[in-house]
Design a protein around this motif. Structure first.
Motif, PDB file in Angstrom:
ATOM      1  N   GLN A 157      -8.404  -4.850   8.762  1.00 47.64           N
ATOM      2  CA  GLN A 157      -7.165  -4.332   9.622  1.00 47.64           C
ATOM      3  C   GLN A 157      -6.214  -5.398   9.325  1.00 47.64           C
ATOM      4  OE1 GLN A 157      -8.074  -2.326  13.323  1.00 47.64           O
ATOM      5  NE2 GLN A 157      -9.652  -1.432  12.529  1.00 47.64           N
ATOM      6  N   MET A 158      -6.537  -6.728   9.738  1.00 45.78           N
ATOM      7  CA  MET A 158      -5.185  -7.751   9.664  1.00 45.78           C
ATOM      8  C   MET A 158      -4.723  -7.965   8.242  1.00 45.78           C
ATOM      9  SD  MET A 158      -7.462 -10.406  11.924  1.00 45.78           S
ATOM     10  CE  MET A 158      -5.977 -11.782  12.012  1.00 45.78           C
ATOM     11  N   ARG A 159      -5.559  -7.642   7.267  1.00 49.71           N
ATOM     12  CA  ARG A 159      -4.686  -7.587   5.831  1.00 49.71           C
ATOM     13  C   ARG A 159      -3.919  -6.340   5.845  1.00 49.71           C
ATOM     14  NH1 ARG A 159      -5.087  -6.235   0.512  1.00 49.71           N
ATOM     15  NH2 ARG A 159      -5.617  -8.006  -1.059  1.00 49.71           N
ATOM     16  N   LYS A 160      -4.258  -5.395   6.224  1.00 46.67           N
ATOM     17  CA  LYS A 160      -3.164  -4.223   6.133  1.00 46.67           C
ATOM     18  C   LYS A 160      -2.059  -4.225   6.852  1.00 46.67           C
ATOM     19  CE  LYS A 160      -6.856  -0.654   4.800  1.00 46.67           C
ATOM     20  NZ  LYS A 160      -7.698   0.380   5.358  1.00 46.67           N
ATOM     21  N   GLN A 161      -2.154  -5.334   8.106  1.00 43.80           N
ATOM     22  CA  GLN A 161      -1.236  -5.317   8.679  1.00 43.80           C
ATOM     23  C   GLN A 161      -0.190  -6.270   8.296  1.00 43.80           C
ATOM     24  OE1 GLN A 161      -2.298  -6.632  12.876  1.00 43.80           O
ATOM     25  NE2 GLN A 161      -0.291  -6.600  13.573  1.00 43.80           N
ATOM     26  N   ALA A 162      -0.673  -7.093   7.537  1.00 45.97           N
ATOM     27  CA  ALA A 162       0.023  -8.302   6.775  1.00 45.97           C
ATOM     28  C   ALA A 162       0.888  -7.506   5.805  1.00 45.97           C
ATOM     29  CB  ALA A 162      -0.530  -9.475   6.379  1.00 45.97           C
ATOM     30  N   GLU A 163       0.001  -6.738   5.079  1.00 47.40           N
ATOM     31  CA  GLU A 163       0.696  -5.894   3.756  1.00 47.40           C
ATOM     32  C   GLU A 163       1.945  -5.224   4.371  1.00 47.40           C
ATOM     33  OE1 GLU A 163      -2.540  -5.521   0.378  1.00 47.40           O
ATOM     34  OE2 GLU A 163      -3.174  -4.251   2.362  1.00 47.40           O
ATOM     35  N   ARG A 164       1.753  -4.556   5.461  1.00 47.31           N
ATOM     36  CA  ARG A 164       2.528  -3.452   5.962  1.00 47.31           C
ATOM     37  C   ARG A 164       3.839  -4.212   6.230  1.00 47.31           C
ATOM     38  NH1 ARG A 164       2.970  -1.878  12.091  1.00 47.31           N
ATOM     39  NH2 ARG A 164       4.876  -0.887  12.083  1.00 47.31           N
ATOM     40  N   PHE A 165       3.895  -5.619   6.386  1.00 45.85           N
ATOM     41  CA  PHE A 165       5.178  -6.147   6.551  1.00 45.85           C
ATOM     42  C   PHE A 165       5.763  -6.873   5.425  1.00 45.85           C
ATOM     43  CE2 PHE A 165       3.335  -6.143  10.951  1.00 45.85           C
ATOM     44  CZ  PHE A 165       4.482  -5.172  11.617  1.00 45.85           C
ATOM     45  N   GLY A 166       5.119  -6.718   4.264  1.00 44.91           N
ATOM     46  CA  GLY A 166       5.735  -7.119   2.915  1.00 44.91           C
ATOM     47  C   GLY A 166       4.856  -8.315   2.513  1.00 44.91           C
ATOM     48  N   ALA A 167       3.884  -8.772   3.030  1.00 43.55           N
ATOM     49  CA  ALA A 167       3.014  -9.833   2.607  1.00 43.55           C
ATOM     50  C   ALA A 167       2.427  -9.493   1.075  1.00 43.55           C
ATOM     51  CB  ALA A 167       1.844 -10.520   3.387  1.00 43.55           C
ATOM     52  N   GLU A 168       2.335 -10.479   0.151  1.00 47.16           N
ATOM     53  CA  GLU A 168       1.594 -10.075  -1.238  1.00 47.16           C
ATOM     54  C   GLU A 168       0.241 -10.972  -1.151  1.00 47.16           C
ATOM     55  OE1 GLU A 168       2.614 -11.380  -5.861  1.00 47.16           O
ATOM     56  OE2 GLU A 168       4.119 -11.478  -4.143  1.00 47.16           O
ATOM     57  N   PHE A 169      -0.613 -10.239  -1.782  1.00 52.19           N
ATOM     58  CA  PHE A 169      -1.998 -10.662  -1.984  1.00 52.19           C
ATOM     59  C   PHE A 169      -2.164 -10.862  -3.478  1.00 52.19           C
ATOM     60  CE2 PHE A 169      -1.841  -9.425   2.422  1.00 52.19           C
ATOM     61  CZ  PHE A 169      -2.867 -10.324   3.011  1.00 52.19           C
ATOM     62  N   ARG A 170      -3.015 -11.842  -3.683  1.00 50.77           N
ATOM     63  CA  ARG A 170      -3.652 -11.770  -5.015  1.00 50.77           C
ATOM     64  C   ARG A 170      -4.722 -12.566  -4.979  1.00 50.77           C
ATOM     65  NH1 ARG A 170      -0.457 -15.310  -9.566  1.00 50.77           N
ATOM     66  NH2 ARG A 170      -2.544 -14.886 -10.552  1.00 50.77           N
ATOM     67  N   SER A 171      -5.829 -12.272  -5.795  1.00 56.22           N
ATOM     68  CA  SER A 171      -7.138 -12.976  -5.855  1.00 56.22           C
ATOM     69  C   SER A 171      -6.795 -14.254  -6.791  1.00 56.22           C
ATOM     70  CB  SER A 171      -8.300 -12.256  -6.353  1.00 56.22           C
ATOM     71  OG  SER A 171      -8.436 -11.003  -5.537  1.00 56.22           O
ATOM     72  N   GLY A 172      -7.534 -15.415  -6.374  1.00 56.71           N
ATOM     73  CA  GLY A 172      -7.647 -16.381  -6.916  1.00 56.71           C
ATOM     74  C   GLY A 172      -8.364 -17.784  -6.596  1.00 56.71           C
ATOM     75  N   TRP A 173      -8.621 -18.602  -7.171  1.00 56.77           N
ATOM     76  CA  TRP A 173      -9.307 -19.821  -6.694  1.00 56.77           C
ATOM     77  C   TRP A 173      -8.507 -20.972  -7.025  1.00 56.77           C
ATOM     78  CZ3 TRP A 173     -13.064 -20.608  -3.421  1.00 56.77           C
ATOM     79  CH2 TRP A 173     -13.647 -21.745  -3.108  1.00 56.77           C
ATOM     80  N   VAL A 174      -8.020 -21.854  -5.862  1.00 54.91           N
ATOM     81  CA  VAL A 174      -7.294 -22.814  -6.107  1.00 54.91           C
ATOM     82  C   VAL A 174      -7.791 -24.057  -6.465  1.00 54.91           C
ATOM     83  CG1 VAL A 174      -5.363 -24.379  -4.835  1.00 54.91           C
ATOM     84  CG2 VAL A 174      -5.491 -21.837  -4.496  1.00 54.91           C
ATOM     85  N   THR A 175      -7.623 -24.624  -7.475  1.00 60.08           N
ATOM     86  CA  THR A 175      -8.255 -25.698  -7.822  1.00 60.08           C
ATOM     87  C   THR A 175      -7.495 -27.133  -7.905  1.00 60.08           C
ATOM     88  OG1 THR A 175      -7.351 -25.597 -10.358  1.00 60.08           O
ATOM     89  CG2 THR A 175      -9.574 -24.316  -9.715  1.00 60.08           C
TER      90      THR A 175
END
Length: 319
Positions: free
Chosen positions: A65-83
């Motif tokens: 639910q928190m993720r969907k809320q962030a997406e609703r306002f325009g946050a972009e998500f991407r999978s990845g591992w920061v090295t």
């Protein structure tokens, strides 16, 4: 290559709250998910102490639910591992697994801290089903039960003392006959009539009954050399946490235990434009609600920084 206003690394309650606030401020943050999107709450079944859910909520559902809320306002998500990261230049550079690099004006670090486990059979299979690493989170579910706490430091003494509010008996299990805990914490635990002791015992395996319920911990008695079963309805592992900061490579100040150091009362690190929130900088509370609160702080600190920074044409840096 585009330059982000802000990149959030981590998607627990802290990172997702920061993303919500940044997105609502029109900063279109990029949120990088690691190997466990949602953080430790995704391994928690029932969450009853997060405000706004009087009947409780499943940990994974809360994070979704928190993720969907962030997406609703325009946050972009991407999978990845920061090295790796490079905070010595502006824009900041974030390197992902595979070598891809991202550029951003600001960074919010919310990578959390991982609870240490014993690494014995039956442990991981029963996390959230009788095995826990957080007495404050899960103690309520064991009212009237017998519990075990594994550990010999201050955290173990504190967890055991807290659990006596609910359990009929709490037994502290430690592989040596001497504890690492401070004297005051040991004295407090030893003076508690509900706390028993199983010292010189090395955990071997978590045992369950025919219905799959935790029934105890099989241990090796280091004195007799014989294995024993310590019967209990639940097991709390209290052997510490490891903050997820190795990938930073010293880019920001960390303390002797690996936690990110922030300026008191803020989420500012020692690097301008780089902020930290949640368990990666919290050595004391480690709760979903405090993580979320610090995520709000980080977003607001980040927004203030961007408002006060000089306007710069970052395209010049790229040429």
């Amino acid at each position: 290559m585009s330059i982000y206003k802000s990149i959030v690394i981590g998607t627990g309650p802290a990172g997702l709250t920061a993303a919500i606030y940044l997105a609502r401020a029109g900063l279109a943050p990029l949120v990088i998910e690691g190997i466990q999107p949602g953080g430790q709450l995704t391994t928690t079944t029932e969450v009853e102490n997060f405000p706004g859910f009087p009947e409780g909520i499943q940990g994974p559902e809360l994070m979704d639910q928190m993720r969907k809320q962030a997406e609703r306002f325009g946050a972009e998500f991407r999978s990845g591992w920061v090295t790796g990261v490079d905070f010595a230049r502006q824009p900041r550079i974030i390197t992902l697994e595979g070598g891809e690099t991202l550029q951003t004006e600001t960074v919010i670090l919310s990578t959390g801290a991982s609870a240490r486990y014993l690494g014995i059979p039956g442990e991981q299979e029963n996390v959230g089903r009788g095995v826990s690493t957080c007495a404050t989170c899960d103690g309520f579910f064991f009212r009237g039960k017998k519990l075990l706490v594994v550990g010999g430091g201050d955290s173990a003494m504190e967890e055991a003392s807290f659990l006596t509010r609910f359990a009929t008996q709490v037994t502290i299990v430690h592989r040596r006959d001497e504890l690492r805990a401070s004297k005051i914490m040991q004295d407090r635990a030893r003076s508690n009539g509900k706390i028993a002791w199983a010292l010189n015992r090395t955990p071997v395996a978590v045992e369950t009954d025919e219905l799959g319920r935790v029934k105890g911990l099989r241990v090796l008695n280091n004195v007799s050399g014989q294995e024993e079963l310590l019967e209990a309805d639940g097991l709390f592992v209290a052997i510490g946490h490891t903050p997820n900061t190795a990938f930073l490579g010293g880019a920001v100040e960390i303390d002797s235990h690996g936690y990110i150091v922030v300026q008191p009362g803020t989420t500012k690190t020692n690097v301008q434009g780089v902020f930290a929130c949640g368990d990666v900088q919290d050595t004391r509370y480690r709760q979903a609600i405090t993580a979320a609160g610090s995520g709000c702080m980080a977003a607001m600190d980040c927004e203030k920084y961007l408002e006060g920074s000089m306007v710069h044409d970052w395209s010049e840096t790229l040429n």
